[in-house]
Design a protein around this motif. Sequence first.
Motif, PDB file in Angstrom:
ATOM      1  N   ASN A  61       0.558  -1.103   0.084  1.00  0.00           N
ATOM      2  CA  ASN A  61       0.007  -0.092   0.006  1.00  0.00           C
ATOM      3  C   ASN A  61       1.032   1.270   0.102  1.00  0.00           C
ATOM      4  O   ASN A  61       0.517   2.175  -0.628  1.00  0.00           O
ATOM      5  CB  ASN A  61      -0.873   0.283   1.318  1.00  0.00           C
ATOM      6  CG  ASN A  61      -1.992  -1.277   1.050  1.00  0.00           C
ATOM      7  OD1 ASN A  61      -2.045  -1.534   0.005  1.00  0.00           O
ATOM      8  ND2 ASN A  61      -2.674  -1.423   2.110  1.00  0.00           N
ATOM      9  N   LYS A  99      -4.576   7.247   9.898  1.00  0.00           N
ATOM     10  CA  LYS A  99      -5.473   8.159  10.734  1.00  0.00           C
ATOM     11  C   LYS A  99      -5.789   7.579  11.907  1.00  0.00           C
ATOM     12  O   LYS A  99      -6.001   8.187  12.993  1.00  0.00           O
ATOM     13  CB  LYS A  99      -6.812   8.423   9.838  1.00  0.00           C
ATOM     14  CG  LYS A  99      -6.451   9.409   8.587  1.00  0.00           C
ATOM     15  CD  LYS A  99      -7.758   9.876   7.968  1.00  0.00           C
ATOM     16  CE  LYS A  99      -8.292   8.718   7.172  1.00  0.00           C
ATOM     17  NZ  LYS A  99      -9.430   9.327   6.357  1.00  0.00           N
ATOM     18  N   LEU A 123      -4.017   5.128   4.402  1.00  0.00           N
ATOM     19  CA  LEU A 123      -4.288   6.193   5.046  1.00  0.00           C
ATOM     20  C   LEU A 123      -5.301   6.166   6.099  1.00  0.00           C
ATOM     21  O   LEU A 123      -5.296   6.850   7.147  1.00  0.00           O
ATOM     22  CB  LEU A 123      -4.830   7.219   3.924  1.00  0.00           C
ATOM     23  CG  LEU A 123      -4.052   7.586   2.892  1.00  0.00           C
ATOM     24  CD1 LEU A 123      -4.636   8.760   2.018  1.00  0.00           C
ATOM     25  CD2 LEU A 123      -2.657   8.095   3.296  1.00  0.00           C
ATOM     26  N   GLY A 124      -6.176   5.049   6.250  1.00  0.00           N
ATOM     27  CA  GLY A 124      -7.183   5.020   7.254  1.00  0.00           C
ATOM     28  C   GLY A 124      -6.482   4.488   8.256  1.00  0.00           C
ATOM     29  O   GLY A 124      -6.653   4.634   9.731  1.00  0.00           O
ATOM     30  N   TYR A 128      -6.702  14.127  -0.315  1.00  0.00           N
ATOM     31  CA  TYR A 128      -7.403  13.424   0.814  1.00  0.00           C
ATOM     32  C   TYR A 128      -7.594  14.501   1.949  1.00  0.00           C
ATOM     33  O   TYR A 128      -8.077  14.120   2.956  1.00  0.00           O
ATOM     34  CB  TYR A 128      -6.688  12.260   1.188  1.00  0.00           C
ATOM     35  CG  TYR A 128      -6.856  11.122   0.327  1.00  0.00           C
ATOM     36  CD1 TYR A 128      -7.963  10.132   0.600  1.00  0.00           C
ATOM     37  CD2 TYR A 128      -6.173  11.000  -0.719  1.00  0.00           C
ATOM     38  CE1 TYR A 128      -7.997   9.247  -0.487  1.00  0.00           C
ATOM     39  CE2 TYR A 128      -6.032  10.038  -1.546  1.00  0.00           C
ATOM     40  CZ  TYR A 128      -7.247   9.174  -1.647  1.00  0.00           C
ATOM     41  OH  TYR A 128      -7.302   8.129  -2.531  1.00  0.00           O
ATOM     42  N   LYS A 144      -6.479   2.998  -5.396  1.00  0.00           N
ATOM     43  CA  LYS A 144      -7.575   3.934  -4.791  1.00  0.00           C
ATOM     44  C   LYS A 144      -7.782   3.023  -3.402  1.00  0.00           C
ATOM     45  O   LYS A 144      -7.662   3.601  -2.180  1.00  0.00           O
ATOM     46  CB  LYS A 144      -8.705   4.276  -5.368  1.00  0.00           C
ATOM     47  CG  LYS A 144      -8.896   5.379  -6.219  1.00  0.00           C
ATOM     48  CD  LYS A 144      -9.925   5.717  -6.922  1.00  0.00           C
ATOM     49  CE  LYS A 144      -9.929   6.847  -7.903  1.00  0.00           C
ATOM     50  NZ  LYS A 144     -11.232   7.178  -8.413  1.00  0.00           N
ATOM     51  N   GLU A 145      -8.111   1.802  -3.503  1.00  0.00           N
ATOM     52  CA  GLU A 145      -8.326   0.687  -2.583  1.00  0.00           C
ATOM     53  C   GLU A 145      -7.035   0.714  -1.406  1.00  0.00           C
ATOM     54  O   GLU A 145      -7.253   0.824  -0.313  1.00  0.00           O
ATOM     55  CB  GLU A 145      -8.682  -0.707  -2.938  1.00  0.00           C
ATOM     56  CG  GLU A 145      -9.128  -1.369  -1.955  1.00  0.00           C
ATOM     57  CD  GLU A 145      -9.714  -2.597  -2.429  1.00  0.00           C
ATOM     58  OE1 GLU A 145      -9.473  -3.871  -1.561  1.00  0.00           O
ATOM     59  OE2 GLU A 145     -10.064  -2.986  -3.473  1.00  0.00           O
ATOM     60  N   ASN A 146      -5.799   0.429  -2.094  1.00  0.00           N
ATOM     61  CA  ASN A 146      -4.822   0.312  -1.439  1.00  0.00           C
ATOM     62  C   ASN A 146      -4.361   1.708  -0.649  1.00  0.00           C
ATOM     63  O   ASN A 146      -4.048   1.767   0.652  1.00  0.00           O
ATOM     64  CB  ASN A 146      -3.508  -0.149  -2.202  1.00  0.00           C
ATOM     65  CG  ASN A 146      -3.556  -1.438  -2.742  1.00  0.00           C
ATOM     66  OD1 ASN A 146      -4.371  -2.267  -2.108  1.00  0.00           O
ATOM     67  ND2 ASN A 146      -3.028  -1.599  -3.798  1.00  0.00           N
ATOM     68  N   ILE A 147      -4.650   2.817  -1.231  1.00  0.00           N
ATOM     69  CA  ILE A 147      -4.342   3.893  -0.588  1.00  0.00           C
ATOM     70  C   ILE A 147      -5.284   4.179   0.444  1.00  0.00           C
ATOM     71  O   ILE A 147      -4.714   4.875   1.772  1.00  0.00           O
ATOM     72  CB  ILE A 147      -4.407   4.980  -1.411  1.00  0.00           C
ATOM     73  CG1 ILE A 147      -3.133   5.020  -2.662  1.00  0.00           C
ATOM     74  CG2 ILE A 147      -4.238   6.537  -1.025  1.00  0.00           C
ATOM     75  CD1 ILE A 147      -3.151   6.077  -3.813  1.00  0.00           C
ATOM     76  N   ASP A 148      -6.627   3.929   0.221  1.00  0.00           N
ATOM     77  CA  ASP A 148      -7.698   4.221   1.199  1.00  0.00           C
ATOM     78  C   ASP A 148      -7.497   3.287   2.660  1.00  0.00           C
ATOM     79  O   ASP A 148      -7.166   3.836   3.626  1.00  0.00           O
ATOM     80  CB  ASP A 148      -8.952   3.918   0.808  1.00  0.00           C
ATOM     81  CG  ASP A 148      -9.581   4.842  -0.032  1.00  0.00           C
ATOM     82  OD1 ASP A 148      -9.015   6.042   0.037  1.00  0.00           O
ATOM     83  OD2 ASP A 148     -10.473   4.586  -0.720  1.00  0.00           O
ATOM     84  N   ILE A 149      -6.839   2.045   2.304  1.00  0.00           N
ATOM     85  CA  ILE A 149      -6.366   1.331   3.607  1.00  0.00           C
ATOM     86  C   ILE A 149      -5.523   1.925   4.385  1.00  0.00           C
ATOM     87  O   ILE A 149      -5.202   1.880   5.571  1.00  0.00           O
ATOM     88  CB  ILE A 149      -6.177  -0.208   3.143  1.00  0.00           C
ATOM     89  CG1 ILE A 149      -7.454  -0.817   2.490  1.00  0.00           C
ATOM     90  CG2 ILE A 149      -5.430  -1.074   4.236  1.00  0.00           C
ATOM     91  CD1 ILE A 149      -7.200  -2.091   1.747  1.00  0.00           C
ATOM     92  N   GLU A 165      -8.675   1.628  -9.380  1.00  0.00           N
ATOM     93  CA  GLU A 165      -9.418   1.397  -8.309  1.00  0.00           C
ATOM     94  C   GLU A 165      -8.829   0.643  -7.457  1.00  0.00           C
ATOM     95  O   GLU A 165      -9.068   0.749  -6.171  1.00  0.00           O
ATOM     96  CB  GLU A 165     -10.930   0.741  -8.951  1.00  0.00           C
ATOM     97  CG  GLU A 165     -11.800   1.429  -9.861  1.00  0.00           C
ATOM     98  CD  GLU A 165     -12.328   2.689  -8.765  1.00  0.00           C
ATOM     99  OE1 GLU A 165     -12.690   2.540  -7.703  1.00  0.00           O
ATOM    100  OE2 GLU A 165     -12.378   3.661  -9.364  1.00  0.00           O
TER     101      GLU A 165
END
Length: 435
Positions: free
Chosen positions: A218, A245, A241-242, A277, A234-239, A231
């Motif tokens: 990621n 955070k 950054l989540g 983001y 995006k999924e890897n980045i969302d994981i 897509e």
Amino acid sequence: MRILIEFVDAVAVNNIAATMILRPDKVYFLGKDDVAESARLRNWCRDFQNICRKHDLEIDMEYWPISENSVEMALAEMNALLSELNLDRNPKAPGLHPDAESEIYIDIRGGREVPIFVAGQVFGSLNRNDIKLVQPNGVTGDIDIMNVGQVGGRGWERYAVSSVEMPFQISVKEYVALYGGNLFDTGIVLEREDKELNAGIESLWKVCKEDPERWNRNLVAAVRTSSNPSETEKENIDILLGQLKEYKLLLPVRKGNKSENKSEIYSQKEQILLDRYKLMFAPAMREILNDVFILPGRALEYYVALTVWRILRKYKKVNQVVTGAKIDLDGKMQPDGKALGAFNEVDVMCMAGVRPVFISCKSGDISGESYKLSNVSQRLSGDHGISVLVSGKSLGISEVLWDRFEKDHIIAVDDVFHLQNEDFLSRIEDILVGV
């Protein structure tokens, strides 16, 4: 007056430990009578004296040439030192004698055979209790002492030197300089208690340790992503950054804080990513997270550095732990202070007392690490340094691999991603304090 006689050794640890522990008024460094080598070692004495002076420790240091090949010449040069010290074979003669408030310590750890043999003959024949042989331990602060007059008698007596009494802890940069090298760049440097930074490193380690392969995957996606990620990206980045955070390593941008991300230490892609983001680095973590974004695997390095810092702080044997130590040992530097050509890099480095510690941290392939770690350790400490390879993954049971570690004097700690933090701390503590 306290006088120390130190036999110059190729390993700097052997040249400085007794001075650091005993804090004499004067040190005589006995070494080669070769003209070129004498000049180099006189410069070395000056450099060491300046380091001590910088730490408010005033010690007079003098280089005393002595033959390493001829017993006859060495005997004459040692007797000349005897006259310099105003010693006489008759203990009742003027000079340093048992009733005087002066002591002479002879460090017999290190040095060459001929000078040490001759010193034993000359000083041993005096049969005086104010002349002592010493063997210091720069890691523990202990020192073994035996009166010359007791040789063959009661033997060595060990004295524990309180860590509070150590005049100062030599820094990594100062130690490297004693070898004629230059520590010209580092990553983070741990040298004071910073609860916010320490908590950030711990959180970063938790994120990485949960699933190291996913973390690296990621992270790579986050750094390499284009302005129009797929897509999957995006999924890897969302994981990623989540996770950051969740542990408050990334914070939402609040009004007026967006400019926090605008720094020359961030690449354009990182700025785009954070701005897109609407996130910002936690204040204490900006430089570290930027480094982690660039080099996946830094989380392990920082976690190891923090663990080492905490262990040696407990024993009061460290003043700093550096990561990403870039060392030039050839003296070929550019005007901007960067190395010209090849240089050595150590993932984590510190001084345990006056004993250097070299640690390589690998989250993946360890090919060539044993050689690289052994090379820099040998050049900077001989066999006296502590060399550790920390691997996130299991290294298996290959006899060839483990035999290589043993040959290179490397202690390996593997499978760290699956070790409990307490178990890892215990293993590192055994290495740093028990070796």
